[in-house]
Design an enzyme around this catalytic site. Structure first.
Site, PDB file in Angstrom:
ATOM      1  N   HIS A 124      -1.768   3.118  -7.194  1.00 45.54           N
ATOM      2  CA  HIS A 124      -1.959   1.681  -7.422  1.00 45.54           C
ATOM      3  C   HIS A 124      -3.445   1.474  -7.744  1.00 45.54           C
ATOM      4  O   HIS A 124      -4.293   2.234  -7.274  1.00 45.54           O
ATOM      5  CB  HIS A 124      -1.585   0.954  -6.130  1.00 45.54           C
ATOM      6  CG  HIS A 124      -1.545  -0.533  -6.219  1.00 45.54           C
ATOM      7  ND1 HIS A 124      -2.677  -1.310  -6.128  1.00 45.54           N
ATOM      8  CD2 HIS A 124      -0.521  -1.394  -6.378  1.00 45.54           C
ATOM      9  CE1 HIS A 124      -2.335  -2.587  -6.214  1.00 45.54           C
ATOM     10  NE2 HIS A 124      -1.031  -2.665  -6.366  1.00 45.54           N
ATOM     11  N   ASP A 201      -2.533   5.980   1.425  1.00 42.06           N
ATOM     12  CA  ASP A 201      -2.167   4.602   1.106  1.00 42.06           C
ATOM     13  C   ASP A 201      -0.728   4.404   1.566  1.00 42.06           C
ATOM     14  O   ASP A 201       0.216   4.877   0.925  1.00 42.06           O
ATOM     15  CB  ASP A 201      -2.319   4.374  -0.406  1.00 42.06           C
ATOM     16  CG  ASP A 201      -1.814   3.001  -0.836  1.00 42.06           C
ATOM     17  OD1 ASP A 201      -1.175   2.311  -0.022  1.00 42.06           O
ATOM     18  OD2 ASP A 201      -2.054   2.635  -2.004  1.00 42.06           O
ATOM     19  N   GLN A 204       3.432   1.270   0.840  1.00 42.60           N
ATOM     20  CA  GLN A 204       4.873   1.310   0.597  1.00 42.60           C
ATOM     21  C   GLN A 204       5.620   2.230   1.549  1.00 42.60           C
ATOM     22  O   GLN A 204       6.849   2.319   1.466  1.00 42.60           O
ATOM     23  CB  GLN A 204       5.151   1.754  -0.859  1.00 42.60           C
ATOM     24  CG  GLN A 204       4.585   0.833  -1.933  1.00 42.60           C
ATOM     25  CD  GLN A 204       5.151  -0.580  -1.887  1.00 42.60           C
ATOM     26  OE1 GLN A 204       6.130  -0.875  -1.195  1.00 42.60           O
ATOM     27  NE2 GLN A 204       4.531  -1.476  -2.625  1.00 42.60           N
ATOM     28  N   LYS A 227       3.978  -6.604   3.348  1.00 40.63           N
ATOM     29  CA  LYS A 227       5.053  -5.765   2.799  1.00 40.63           C
ATOM     30  C   LYS A 227       6.001  -5.280   3.890  1.00 40.63           C
ATOM     31  O   LYS A 227       6.959  -4.574   3.627  1.00 40.63           O
ATOM     32  CB  LYS A 227       4.460  -4.578   2.047  1.00 40.63           C
ATOM     33  CG  LYS A 227       3.695  -4.997   0.777  1.00 40.63           C
ATOM     34  CD  LYS A 227       3.283  -3.786  -0.015  1.00 40.63           C
ATOM     35  CE  LYS A 227       2.175  -4.076  -1.002  1.00 40.63           C
ATOM     36  NZ  LYS A 227       2.616  -4.825  -2.182  1.00 40.63           N
ATOM     37  N   CYS A 366       0.371  -2.953 -11.343  1.00 39.39           N
ATOM     38  CA  CYS A 366      -0.943  -2.450 -10.905  1.00 39.39           C
ATOM     39  C   CYS A 366      -0.986  -0.924 -10.890  1.00 39.39           C
ATOM     40  O   CYS A 366      -1.638  -0.329 -10.016  1.00 39.39           O
ATOM     41  CB  CYS A 366      -1.328  -2.998  -9.534  1.00 39.39           C
ATOM     42  SG  CYS A 366      -1.691  -4.741  -9.581  1.00 39.39           S
TER      43      CYS A 366
HETATM   44  N1  7TS Z   1      -0.979   0.455  -2.717  1.00 40.49           N
HETATM   45  C1  7TS Z   1       0.309   0.434  -3.095  1.00 40.49           C
HETATM   46  C2  7TS Z   1       1.054   1.718  -3.217  1.00 40.49           C
HETATM   47  C3  7TS Z   1       0.909  -0.790  -3.384  1.00 40.49           C
HETATM   48  O1  7TS Z   1       2.173  -0.820  -3.762  1.00 40.49           O
HETATM   49  C4  7TS Z   1       0.152  -1.988  -3.269  1.00 40.49           C
HETATM   50  C5  7TS Z   1       0.714  -3.321  -3.649  1.00 40.49           C
HETATM   51  C6  7TS Z   1      -1.171  -1.891  -2.843  1.00 40.49           C
HETATM   52  C7  7TS Z   1      -1.711  -0.655  -2.587  1.00 40.49           C
HETATM   53  C8  7TS Z   1      -2.033  -3.084  -2.628  1.00 40.49           C
HETATM   54  O2  7TS Z   1      -1.556  -3.825  -1.557  1.00 40.49           O
HETATM   55  P1  7TS Z   1      -2.256  -5.211  -1.203  1.00 40.49           P
HETATM   56  O3  7TS Z   1      -1.461  -5.719  -0.040  1.00 40.49           O
HETATM   57  O4  7TS Z   1      -3.662  -4.911  -0.883  1.00 40.49           O
HETATM   58  O5  7TS Z   1      -2.110  -6.073  -2.410  1.00 40.49           O
HETATM   59  N2  7TS Z   1       1.775  -3.297  -4.560  1.00 40.49           N
HETATM   60  C9  7TS Z   1       2.291  -4.332  -5.230  1.00 40.49           C
HETATM   61  C10 7TS Z   1       3.336  -4.202  -6.113  1.00 40.49           C
HETATM   62  O6  7TS Z   1       3.904  -3.148  -6.359  1.00 40.49           O
HETATM   63  N3  7TS Z   1       3.622  -5.423  -6.650  1.00 40.49           N
HETATM   64  O7  7TS Z   1       2.787  -6.312  -6.125  1.00 40.49           O
HETATM   65  C11 7TS Z   1       1.948  -5.656  -5.233  1.00 40.49           C
END
Ligand code: 7TS
Length: 408
Positions: A124, A201, A204, A227, A366
Site C-alpha cells: 500500500h 503492515d 489487513q 478496519k 493505493c
Molecule cells: N496498509 C494496507 C495493507 C492497507 O490496506 C491500508 C488501507 C493501509 C495500509 C492504510 O491504512 P490507513 O488506516 O492508515 O488508511 N487500505 C485501504 C484500502 O484498501 N482501501 O481504502 C483503504
C-alpha cells in the site's frame, strides 16, 4: 466452529439499511473500512454520555474514569495481539501514521546513506511513500521483493536481496488488492538471520485472523481500528520494548514529556513518549470494545467464515465470461476479490453495482505500483468480513451480469 451469521448481522445496524427505497445495502468494501457493531457504538456513546474528560491530567472523578477506560482499551488491544506488555502498544491515528512513526523516529536514528530497506511490490502507498521521503532525505536504498504472476511474493528473490545486508524489511501481511497472505513468520525469521529489523503492515491481517506478535517475533506491527470494526481516527504501533525505549520522540507536545524547561525537555516513559497532545480517547475506548467483540466471536471462526465466502465468491466470479481475477487461489488469500471486467472501466462497474445496492471499490486502491506490475490502471474490488454472506456474493454476481448487459 461456525458463525451464527444472522446473529452477527444483527450486531451491525447499518447492514439493515436500504441505499435507496427498496434497495438493500450489500456492503462489500470492508477492506477500505469495516462496519461497526452495537458493542463499539455503545462503548463510545456511553463514554461521551458518562465519562468524558481529558486523560492523565486531572484528579477529578471523570478524568480518572476516562484515563482508566483509555488504559483498559490499551490492555485489550495488547491482549488481542498477544503483546507482552500494554506499554508496547502506542496509539496513533492509523496504520499510515504508525509506519511514519517508525520511518521518522527509528529509521532516522538508525539508517544512513546507502543503507538498504527491503519492501515488496504489493505494498500500500502507506508503506512506500514514507520510505521514498526518507530515501530522498537520507539516500537510503530501496529494493522490492517481486510479485509473481499468480500474486505471491518471490521468496527466492527475497533470499538474494537478504545477501545485501538490509537494515529493515517492511512488508504487508496481507495485500489489500490481491488478498495474498504472506508467510510473515518465515519472512521475519530470514530477515532476523540477515540482521535486519522487521515492520509488518497488519492493516489487513489483524482484523481478519489471529496475529500473535510474540509467535511472529516481529519488531514492529502497524494496524488501524477502523478496519477491525472499530472507529476511524485511531491505530496502533506495536514495537519490541528495547527498540521503542531507544527511539527518540516523533511528535512533541503535551503528554509525551516528563519535564519541560525553556530550552529543553525530558521525554515521558513508554507508551506516552509517542502520544503527544490530547489523543482520540473515545476512539480508544471504541477500539478496545472492537477487540473484545472480535475475540468474543472468535478470530478462528471469523477466518474460517471469510475463507468459505471467498472460496464461494471466487468460484462464482470465475464463471462470468470476460472477468479476470487477480491474486492467488482461495487457500493463499484473505477475503478480497479484485478483478477487471471485459474492458469496462472499474468506476463504471462500481457505479452500476451501486444502482443495485452493491458497494464495492474501484481504482488503484493505493497500490499503484502493483497495478503497474500487472499492466493495468485500476481494478474493481469486492471484499468480505465476518458479516458477509453467500447471498451477498450472489447479488454481486447478478449485478455484474447487469453490467455485461448494459455494456453489451
Ligand atoms: N496498509 C494496507 C495493507 C492497507 O490496506 C491500508 C488501507 C493501509 C495500509 C492504510 O491504512 P490507513 O488506516 O492508515 O488508511 N487500505 C485501504 C484500502 O484498501 N482501501 O481504502 C483503504
Amino acid at each position: 466452529m461456525t458463525l451464527d451469521i444472522n446473529r452477527i448481522r444483527q450486531d451491525f445496524p447499518i447492514l439493515d439499511r436500504e441505499v435507496r427505497p427498496g434497495v438493500p445495502l450489500v456492503y462489500l468494501d470492508s477492506t477500505a473500512t469495516a462496519q461497526k457493531p452495537v458493542a463499539v457504538l455503545s462503548a463510545m456513546d456511553d463514554f461521551y454520555r458518562r465519562s468524558n474528560a481529558n486523560i492523565h491530567r486531572g484528579v477529578h472523578t471523570l478524568a480518572e474514569e476516562a484515563t482508566t477506560l483509555y488504559e483498559q482499551a490499551r490492555e485489550a488491544i495488547a491482549k488481542f495481539i498477544n503483546a507482552a506488555s500494554p506499554r508496547q502498544v502506542i496509539y496513533t491515528r492509523n496504520t499510515t501514521e504508525s509506519i511514519n512513526l517508525v520511518a521518522y523516529s527509528w529509521a532516522r536514528a538508525n539508517l544512513k546513506s546507502g543503507d538498504l530497506v527491503i519492501l515488496t511490490e504489493m505494498e500500500h502507498h502507506s508503506n512506500l511513500v514514507p520510505w521514498h521521503i526518507l530515501s530522498a532525505e537520507r539516500g537510503i536504498r530501496l529494493e522490492f521483493i517481486p510479485v509473481t504472476p499468480d500474486g505471491l511474493l518471490d521468496l527466492a528473490e527475497y533470499a538474494k536481496l537478504l545477501e545485501q545486508n538490509p537494515k529493515l524489511v517492511s512488508f504487508t501481511h496481507m495485500s489489500n488488492v490481491l488478498g495474498t497472505i504472506n508467510p510473515a513468520a518465515e519472512i521475519i525469521r530470514l530477515a532476523h538471520a540477515a540482521g535486519a529489523v522487521t515492520l509488518l503492515d497488519g492493516a489487513q491481517s489483524v482484523p481478519h485472523f489471529k496475529v500473535d506478535v510474540q509467535a511472529l517475533d516481529v519488531d514492529f506491527l502497524a494496524f488501524s481500528a477502523h478496519k477491525m470494526v472499530g472507529p476511524t481516527g485511531i491505530g496502533v504501533l506495536y514495537g519490541k520494548m528495547a527498540l521503542l525505549e531507544a527511539m527518540p520522540p516523533f511528535l512533541g507536545g503535551g503528554d509525551m514529556i516528563k519535564e519541560v524547561k525553556l530550552r529543553s525537555f525530558r521525554p515521558n516513559d513508554l507508551p506516552y513518549k509517542f502520544e503527544a497532545g490530547t489523543p482520540a480517547i473515545a476512539e480508544a475506548v471504541g477500539f478496545g470494545a472492537a477487540c473484545s467483540y472480535l475475540s468474543s466471536v472468535g478470530m478462528e471462526a471469523i477466518a474460517a467464515h471469510e475463507h468459505e465466502i471467498t472460496q464461494y465468491a471466487l468460484e462464482r466470479l470465475e464463471e462470468i465470461p470476460g472477468l479476470k481475477l487477480f491474486g492467488p487461489a482461495a487457500d493463499k488469500k484473505g477475503g478480497v476479490a479484485a478483478f477487471t471486467f471485459d474492458g469496462v472501466h472499474p468506476h463504471d462497474v462500481a457505479q452500476i453495482l451501486d444502482s443495485v445496492g452493491v458497494a464495492i471499490r474501484a481504482g488503484h486502491h493505493c497500490a499503484q505500483p502493483l497495478h503497474e506490475k500487472f499492466n493495468i490502471q485500476a481494478t474493481s474490488r469486492a471484499s468480505f468480513y465476518l458479516y458477509s454472506t453467500k447471498s451477498e456474493v450472489d447479488a454481486l454476481v447478478e449485478g455484474l451480469y447487469k453490467v455485461k448487459e448494459y455494456f453489451g
